[in-house]
Design a protein around this motif. Structure first.
Motif, PDB file in Angstrom:
ATOM      1  N   ARG A  97      20.990  70.546  -0.746  1.00 28.08           N
ATOM      2  CA  ARG A  97      20.405  71.535  -1.648  1.00 28.08           C
ATOM      3  C   ARG A  97      19.857  70.870  -2.895  1.00 28.08           C
ATOM      4  NH1 ARG A  97      24.745  75.114  -0.085  1.00 28.08           N
ATOM      5  NH2 ARG A  97      23.861  77.054   0.656  1.00 28.08           N
ATOM      6  N   PHE A  98      18.745  71.396  -3.379  1.00 28.57           N
ATOM      7  CA  PHE A  98      18.231  70.967  -4.676  1.00 28.57           C
ATOM      8  C   PHE A  98      19.017  71.723  -5.739  1.00 28.57           C
ATOM      9  CE2 PHE A  98      15.644  70.249  -8.257  1.00 28.57           C
ATOM     10  CZ  PHE A  98      14.956  69.076  -8.002  1.00 28.57           C
ATOM     11  N   VAL A  99      19.659  71.016  -6.646  1.00 30.13           N
ATOM     12  CA  VAL A  99      20.471  71.673  -7.677  1.00 30.13           C
ATOM     13  C   VAL A  99      19.637  71.906  -8.931  1.00 30.13           C
ATOM     14  CG1 VAL A  99      22.549  71.516  -9.104  1.00 30.13           C
ATOM     15  CG2 VAL A  99      22.586  70.668  -6.750  1.00 30.13           C
ATOM     16  N   THR A 100      19.122  70.836  -9.514  1.00 33.69           N
ATOM     17  CA  THR A 100      18.340  70.984 -10.741  1.00 33.69           C
ATOM     18  C   THR A 100      17.626  69.675 -11.070  1.00 33.69           C
ATOM     19  OG1 THR A 100      18.443  71.777 -13.042  1.00 33.69           O
ATOM     20  CG2 THR A 100      20.156  70.252 -12.355  1.00 33.69           C
TER      21      THR A 100
ATOM     22  N   GLY B 134       9.943  73.868  -4.053  1.00 33.78           N
ATOM     23  CA  GLY B 134       9.286  72.590  -3.777  1.00 33.78           C
ATOM     24  C   GLY B 134       9.818  71.962  -2.499  1.00 33.78           C
ATOM     25  N   VAL B 135      11.127  72.069  -2.274  1.00 29.72           N
ATOM     26  CA  VAL B 135      11.733  71.555  -1.043  1.00 29.72           C
ATOM     27  C   VAL B 135      11.112  72.275   0.155  1.00 29.72           C
ATOM     28  CG1 VAL B 135      13.873  71.361   0.300  1.00 29.72           C
ATOM     29  CG2 VAL B 135      13.906  70.923  -2.167  1.00 29.72           C
TER      30      VAL B 135
ATOM     31  N   THR C 136      16.677  80.260   3.928  1.00 31.17           N
ATOM     32  CA  THR C 136      15.550  79.418   4.330  1.00 31.17           C
ATOM     33  C   THR C 136      16.093  78.126   4.919  1.00 31.17           C
ATOM     34  OG1 THR C 136      14.181  80.353   2.573  1.00 31.17           O
ATOM     35  CG2 THR C 136      13.458  78.256   3.528  1.00 31.17           C
ATOM     36  N   TRP C 137      15.694  77.844   6.164  1.00 31.26           N
ATOM     37  CA  TRP C 137      16.147  76.649   6.855  1.00 31.26           C
ATOM     38  C   TRP C 137      14.997  75.663   6.927  1.00 31.26           C
ATOM     39  CZ3 TRP C 137      21.163  76.794   8.892  1.00 31.26           C
ATOM     40  CH2 TRP C 137      21.769  78.058   8.857  1.00 31.26           C
ATOM     41  N   ALA C 138      15.306  74.411   6.696  1.00 35.77           N
ATOM     42  CA  ALA C 138      14.269  73.382   6.799  1.00 35.77           C
ATOM     43  C   ALA C 138      14.881  72.161   7.460  1.00 35.77           C
ATOM     44  CB  ALA C 138      13.739  73.026   5.413  1.00 35.77           C
ATOM     45  N   ASP C 139      14.109  71.490   8.278  1.00 38.77           N
ATOM     46  CA  ASP C 139      14.611  70.271   8.902  1.00 38.77           C
ATOM     47  C   ASP C 139      13.440  69.360   9.247  1.00 38.77           C
ATOM     48  OD1 ASP C 139      16.589  68.574   9.686  1.00 38.77           O
ATOM     49  OD2 ASP C 139      17.389  69.853  11.265  1.00 38.77           O
TER      50      ASP C 139
END
Ligand SMILES: [Zn+2]
Length: 170
Positions: free
Chosen positions: A78-81, A127-128, A145-148
């Motif tokens: 996960r993108f945190v900050t 952005g991710v 939201t799933w991304a791979d």
């Protein structure tokens, strides 16, 4: 006297740069994740190379082992900050994933960190999502939201193969 000052400044600048580089960018949050990270760095050249490569980026990656149900998948990144000069990610590995499978999963997730590291314009979760629309695939299910990416799955398989070789004494 002027000749003495310049080398001193050089030394100070150099020592600052060295200490900044020794701050680990991939950080285990608990004893279990520290064990998984340590095992991976020791037994898998791929995982070890990822940790070293991330050391040269603007990312700080926290690794944690989490309880069942805390996450929608066995492994997540996960993108945190973004804060100051650094971007923070959190990798979570589910408690139920153990042994070499946990190390391989960490390798897979660290590859995602490497993908995000290379995309300096990624500064939030949106952005991710845009990144994975271009380098992998994204889908939405159950409000998540799933991304791979194929490259991350390949990195995970590579780590698993290296662990088998390490166990066999190759
Ligand atoms: Zn993945």
């Amino acid at each position: 006297m002027g000749y003495v000052v310049a080398p001193l400044i050089l030394v100070l600048v150099f020592s600052c740069a060295v200490s900044a580089d020794t701050v680990p960018r991939v950080r285990a949050f608990d004893a279990r994740s520290a064990f998984i990270l340590g095992r991976g760095a020791q037994a898998s050249p791929t995982l070890s190379a990822l940790v070293h490569a991330l050391q040269e980026t603007d990312l700080i990656v926290h690794v944690e082992v989490c309880h069942e149900g805390a996450n929608p998948a066995p492994g997540t990144t996960r993108f945190v900050t973004k804060a100051g000069a650094y971007r923070y990610l959190r990798i979570s590995i589910a408690q139920s994933v153990t042994g070499d499978a946990a190390v391989a999963l960490l390798g897979h997730e660290l590859y995602h960190a490497w993908e995000i590291a290379q995309a300096r314009w990624v500064v939030d979760a949106a952005g991710v999502e845009r990144l994975y629309e271009s380098i992998g695939h994204v889908h939405k299910r159950g409000g998540v939201t799933w991304a791979d990416s194929a490259a991350a799955r390949s990195a995970g398989r590579q780590v698993q193969a290296e662990l088998r070789g390490f166990a066999a004494g190759d």
